[in-house]
Design an enzyme around this catalytic site. Sequence first.
Site, PDB file in Angstrom:
ATOM      1  CG  HIS A  65      36.641  46.017  47.044  1.00 52.26           C
ATOM      2  ND1 HIS A  65      37.079  44.746  46.401  1.00 52.26           N
ATOM      3  CD2 HIS A  65      36.589  47.019  46.474  1.00 52.26           C
ATOM      4  CE1 HIS A  65      38.162  46.024  45.233  1.00 52.26           C
ATOM      5  NE2 HIS A  65      37.285  47.000  45.691  1.00 52.26           N
ATOM      6  CB  CYS A 194      40.488  50.565  42.094  1.00 54.07           C
ATOM      7  SG  CYS A 194      40.353  50.358  44.186  1.00 54.07           S
TER       8      CYS A 194
END
Length: 676
Positions: A65, A194
């Site tokens: 991603h 993240c």
Amino acid sequence: MSELITAELVDLDLSAGSKEAAARSLAERMAGLGRVTDLDGFLADVAAREAQMPTGLDGGIGIPHCRSAHVTEPTLAFGRSAAGIDFGAADGPADLIFLIAAPAGGDADHLSILSTLARHLMDEEFTGALRRASDPAAAAALIRGDEPEAVTEAEAGAEAEAATGPAAKPETDAGPEAKPEPAPPFKIVAVTSCPTGIAHTYMAAEALAKAGQEAGVELVVETQGSAGFKRLDPEVVAAADGVIFAHDVEVRDKARFAGKPTVDVGVKAGVNRPAELIAEVREKAARGDVSAPAAAGSAPMDRDGEAGDGFGTRLRKWLMTGVSYMVPFVAAGGLLIALAFAIGGYGINKAPSVAEHFVWTESASWAALLFQIGSVAFGFLVPVLAGFIAYGMADRPGLVPGFVGGAIALTVNAGFLGGLIAGLIAGAVVMAVQRVRVAPALRGIMPVVVIPLISSAVVGFLMFLVVGKPIAALQKALTDWLSGLSGANAVILGVILGLMMTFDLGGPLNKVAYAFAVGGLANPNDGSLKVMAAVMAAGMVPPLAMAVATTVRGGLFTRTERENGKAAWVLGASFITEGAIPFAAADPLRVIPSAMAGGAVTGALSMAFGCTLRAPHGGVFVVPLIGQPLLYLVAVLAGTAVTAALVVLLKGLRKTAAPAVAAPEATAVAGEPAGV
């Protein structure tokens, strides 16, 4: 609004042999639907994210991603591989691959959907249903949540009984003994984040929440993801017994969690071994192992207004954010300039550029070098102030128009006041632009093109043609007023500055007075140099006075305060007003008024003596750069003596009154202090 995933974005027979090939195969489906505008550019962003940290998860899952300017709207593609593809997970290759594409700007609603998917991936029933799916449309619907698997009432009952055991008969009150109340549960707060804030952030949160339930602890998670984040309630943080950080980017406002048992790991550890992290933080709590407390007087960097804050509170926080980022430039530039004056004299500001003329063996050349470096650093003061005020209001999108507005403030001679106004205008413009709803095709370019372009143009227009000249006139009037200060007016200003510097000992009011003085150094004159001298002198008084008081009458202070008093000598001499905070926190009603009285005396005397200062910091170590240095030291010593005497007097009165108050208390605990 297009659907996040459709049947065209599902490949139930993904034949790719590597993670790169898998990402390309799924990305081609996105490009075919117009959701990715540059296939190779998007894949480069995916590879860059993969290089930061592998995206494989235990349980046969791969989630490549990224956020990319080549994505028009948040999109999810799903592939199922019979052979499995290595995404770096500890338990082997992944058979379920989810390619998540988010535009660089990030859309809060879609990113919330992506976070929901990330949480579903921790559910074995969900992943099992995907492994059994035989139709792309059904798989897409399952991922979207359109068609949850039906469960009959009988199956639900059977599952519940299997999970909890046979239904227990209701208890009656007939038992002769009441059950003891259970001990309160262990409380944990956690933060997950993240680099992209899309998948791992929310998967770690879900894994920790589930593990907390199983362990019988109360666990609340703050997800600092791409869709923004909501800070945990301060009461929840205060009540927590332990803290878990599962993150790969810096935790924002980390000081909130200081002083508690803390486990600090990468975000994948939160996904893969949440139970171990919970056990570890409980062990640390049992041992009394805590993180370092937050530094006193720390700058309010990255702290937005809390929910419920009034406009005045939020405005103060925005301004303090700008000041906190400006102070290092002040210290570096100002001290370099001060050193240059010490080595080469005050005429060094007329030296030619060292790029054209520099003699290694001449002290004048070195002094010129230091002066010119310091002047460059000082040149950033107003742009940095404006840029980070805007940042405090609108986050990173506010930086460009803020810096542009600050630079224009210098161009039109609006100075420090212009920087303040430019930062507020820039933040307000960006916040207004962010509220405009735009077409999905434009979302990817909003943060990198549209917002900087529009906001910089608007701020530039306002600063050049509307508010710049009036602010410049006000700045000139202020400068002229400072230049003409003398007699009673100067003394009154010194009293006011002394009170401001000592009221909150490094807090907002102290910073306002300091910023006012530093702003005058950008265009120095006799009045602004007097203001800088008075501000530094008053700021030195509180810690020096506490050091004197603990030395002269140590019996009035606790052992800890006496130890703090030793450090206060150095802190006060270095112009670190925060050195008095431990004393003010323990006894504010006696220490703060005493400090204010001494600060007012010092500020007034410094102005009356005509002391000047060209350095923005340094304490006694820059005395050679002070105009009227001996009288300056007299002013500091006088204020220190006043504060120390008042503290000793007020604490002595408390001790004298204590026996009379304590005598009737026949039940008081032996050895308990009777002081107020």
